[in-house]
Design a protein around this motif. Structure first.
Motif, PDB file in Angstrom:
ATOM      1  N   SER A 169      -1.908   2.450 -12.062  1.00 21.75           N
ATOM      2  CA  SER A 169      -2.571   1.157 -11.916  1.00 21.75           C
ATOM      3  C   SER A 169      -3.106   0.988 -10.501  1.00 21.75           C
ATOM      4  O   SER A 169      -2.547   1.502  -9.531  1.00 21.75           O
ATOM      5  CB  SER A 169      -1.601   0.015 -12.236  1.00 21.75           C
ATOM      6  OG  SER A 169      -0.614  -0.085 -11.234  1.00 21.75           O
ATOM      7  N   THR A 170      -4.200   0.256 -10.388  1.00 20.35           N
ATOM      8  CA  THR A 170      -4.755  -0.032  -9.061  1.00 20.35           C
ATOM      9  C   THR A 170      -3.775  -0.861  -8.240  1.00 20.35           C
ATOM     10  O   THR A 170      -3.742  -0.761  -7.014  1.00 20.35           O
ATOM     11  CB  THR A 170      -6.083  -0.782  -9.197  1.00 20.35           C
ATOM     12  OG1 THR A 170      -5.881  -1.963  -9.984  1.00 20.35           O
ATOM     13  CG2 THR A 170      -7.142   0.089  -9.847  1.00 20.35           C
ATOM     14  N   GLU A 171      -2.961  -1.668  -8.922  1.00 20.35           N
ATOM     15  CA  GLU A 171      -1.976  -2.475  -8.212  1.00 20.35           C
ATOM     16  C   GLU A 171      -0.951  -1.591  -7.514  1.00 20.35           C
ATOM     17  O   GLU A 171      -0.544  -1.856  -6.376  1.00 20.35           O
ATOM     18  CB  GLU A 171      -1.264  -3.428  -9.182  1.00 20.35           C
ATOM     19  CG  GLU A 171      -2.128  -4.556  -9.712  1.00 20.35           C
ATOM     20  CD  GLU A 171      -3.075  -4.097 -10.812  1.00 20.35           C
ATOM     21  OE1 GLU A 171      -2.906  -2.959 -11.312  1.00 20.35           O
ATOM     22  OE2 GLU A 171      -3.986  -4.857 -11.158  1.00 20.35           O
ATOM     23  N   TYR A 177      -0.445   1.619  -0.351  1.00 16.54           N
ATOM     24  CA  TYR A 177      -1.168   1.707   0.913  1.00 16.54           C
ATOM     25  C   TYR A 177      -0.979   0.471   1.776  1.00 16.54           C
ATOM     26  O   TYR A 177      -1.065   0.541   2.998  1.00 16.54           O
ATOM     27  CB  TYR A 177      -2.654   1.981   0.652  1.00 16.54           C
ATOM     28  CG  TYR A 177      -2.901   3.433   0.322  1.00 16.54           C
ATOM     29  CD1 TYR A 177      -2.683   4.433   1.267  1.00 16.54           C
ATOM     30  CD2 TYR A 177      -3.310   3.822  -0.943  1.00 16.54           C
ATOM     31  CE1 TYR A 177      -2.870   5.762   0.967  1.00 16.54           C
ATOM     32  CE2 TYR A 177      -3.504   5.165  -1.259  1.00 16.54           C
ATOM     33  CZ  TYR A 177      -3.284   6.123  -0.291  1.00 16.54           C
ATOM     34  OH  TYR A 177      -3.467   7.443  -0.595  1.00 16.54           O
ATOM     35  N   THR A 178      -0.705  -0.670   1.160  1.00 14.85           N
ATOM     36  CA  THR A 178      -0.351  -1.856   1.943  1.00 14.85           C
ATOM     37  C   THR A 178       0.942  -1.613   2.708  1.00 14.85           C
ATOM     38  O   THR A 178       1.058  -1.946   3.895  1.00 14.85           O
ATOM     39  CB  THR A 178      -0.201  -3.083   1.026  1.00 14.85           C
ATOM     40  OG1 THR A 178      -1.463  -3.355   0.397  1.00 14.85           O
ATOM     41  CG2 THR A 178       0.218  -4.303   1.832  1.00 14.85           C
ATOM     42  N   ASP A 179       1.925  -1.017   2.027  1.00 10.94           N
ATOM     43  CA  ASP A 179       3.189  -0.694   2.678  1.00 10.94           C
ATOM     44  C   ASP A 179       3.009   0.355   3.772  1.00 10.94           C
ATOM     45  O   ASP A 179       3.653   0.304   4.818  1.00 10.94           O
ATOM     46  CB  ASP A 179       4.209  -0.197   1.653  1.00 10.94           C
ATOM     47  CG  ASP A 179       4.702  -1.304   0.735  1.00 10.94           C
ATOM     48  OD1 ASP A 179       4.466  -2.487   1.073  1.00 10.94           O
ATOM     49  OD2 ASP A 179       5.297  -0.997  -0.315  1.00 10.94           O
ATOM     50  N   GLY A 183       3.696  -0.135   7.865  1.00 12.04           N
ATOM     51  CA  GLY A 183       4.752   0.670   8.443  1.00 12.04           C
ATOM     52  C   GLY A 183       6.038   0.657   7.650  1.00 12.04           C
ATOM     53  O   GLY A 183       7.060   1.170   8.111  1.00 12.04           O
ATOM     54  N   ASP A 184       5.999   0.082   6.452  1.00 14.65           N
ATOM     55  CA  ASP A 184       7.196   0.000   5.614  1.00 14.65           C
ATOM     56  C   ASP A 184       7.359   1.205   4.702  1.00 14.65           C
ATOM     57  O   ASP A 184       8.365   1.334   4.015  1.00 14.65           O
ATOM     58  CB  ASP A 184       7.159  -1.270   4.752  1.00 14.65           C
ATOM     59  CG  ASP A 184       7.153  -2.525   5.600  1.00 14.65           C
ATOM     60  OD1 ASP A 184       7.772  -2.500   6.676  1.00 14.65           O
ATOM     61  OD2 ASP A 184       6.525  -3.511   5.187  1.00 14.65           O
ATOM     62  N   GLN A 185       6.351   2.045   4.658  1.00 15.50           N
ATOM     63  CA  GLN A 185       6.366   3.189   3.746  1.00 15.50           C
ATOM     64  C   GLN A 185       5.726   4.371   4.451  1.00 15.50           C
ATOM     65  O   GLN A 185       4.644   4.242   5.033  1.00 15.50           O
ATOM     66  CB  GLN A 185       5.594   2.848   2.465  1.00 15.50           C
ATOM     67  CG  GLN A 185       5.392   4.008   1.502  1.00 15.50           C
ATOM     68  CD  GLN A 185       6.663   4.322   0.739  1.00 15.50           C
ATOM     69  OE1 GLN A 185       7.482   3.450   0.506  1.00 15.50           O
ATOM     70  NE2 GLN A 185       6.829   5.568   0.356  1.00 15.50           N
TER      71      GLN A 185
END
Length: 205
Positions: A169-171, A177-179, A183-185
């Motif tokens: 899913s795009t979500e 990539y937001t994470d 810097g959370d991922q």
């Protein structure tokens, strides 16, 4: 930071096997011709753009492969030019790791110069999308308990190979990539690499 269920799912899908469906050269012209919009490949179809019309003979379609290339020759007709041919060349992946759903094409098809100049913008993407639909048709013939999509196409020169896998899913991609940006991922491109074009085994069906 805890990993979200979506990221866990993405990582799990990255480890799934990818299926490869091969389109032999002998079957390619007929299957491609069936995607040109007519009910019968033996009968010509008319492609229209604005006030112009191009008569296409699906049954006369020719296809050739070379490593990283697909060549499609169309037999066409207009009142102004009579019978003519247009040759379209598509540069695509030459290995599973280069597979994608996009291709690079010449700015104009080869063949009749007048037709090439008039119809390049319409015919080039139309034929490419018809090639991709061939993979969807082949995928539709398979019996699968889970939904699959065509995720890429490549050729080593003897067959046209479509990679099929479960959709992401795009979500899930957006969250991943937001994470990463926050810097959370940690960025792990292998997740997407394996997911689509893989270092996991390819199973031919």
């Amino acid at each position: 930071m805890p990993v979200s269920p979506e990221i866990q799912k993405l990582r799990a899908l990255a480890k799934t096997q990818l299926f490869v469906m091969d389109l032999p050269l002998s079957d390619a012209p007929g299957l491609l011709a069936s995607q040109f919009g007519g009910p019968d490949v033996k009968r010509p179809v008319v492609w229209r753009d604005a006030e112009s019309e191009l008569l296409v003979h699906p049954a006369r379609t020719r296809v050739r492969y070379a490593p990283g290339f697909v060549f499609v020759e169309l037999a066409v007709f207009t009142d102004q030019t009579g019978d003519a041919q247009l040759l379209l060349a598509y540069k695509l992946g030459a290995s599973p790791n280069e597979a994608s759903l996009t291709a690079v094409a010449e700015s104009r098809p080869r063949g009749d110069a007048t037709l090439a100049a008039r119809w390049a913008e319409c015919v080039t993407p139309l034929v490419w999308m018809a090639l991709l639909r061939c993979g969807q048709v082949m995928l539709g013939r398979r019996r699968s308990k889970t939904p699959l999509v065509v995720a890429g196409v490549y050729t080593l020169g003897k067959v046209l190979s479509f990679i099929a896998t479960e959709p992401v899913s795009t979500e899930a991609l957006r969250e991943y990539y937001t994470d990463v940006r926050a810097g959370d991922q940690a960025l792990d491109l292998s997740i997407l690499n394996r997911r689509y074009l893989g270092s996991v085994p390819l199973i031919r069906r």
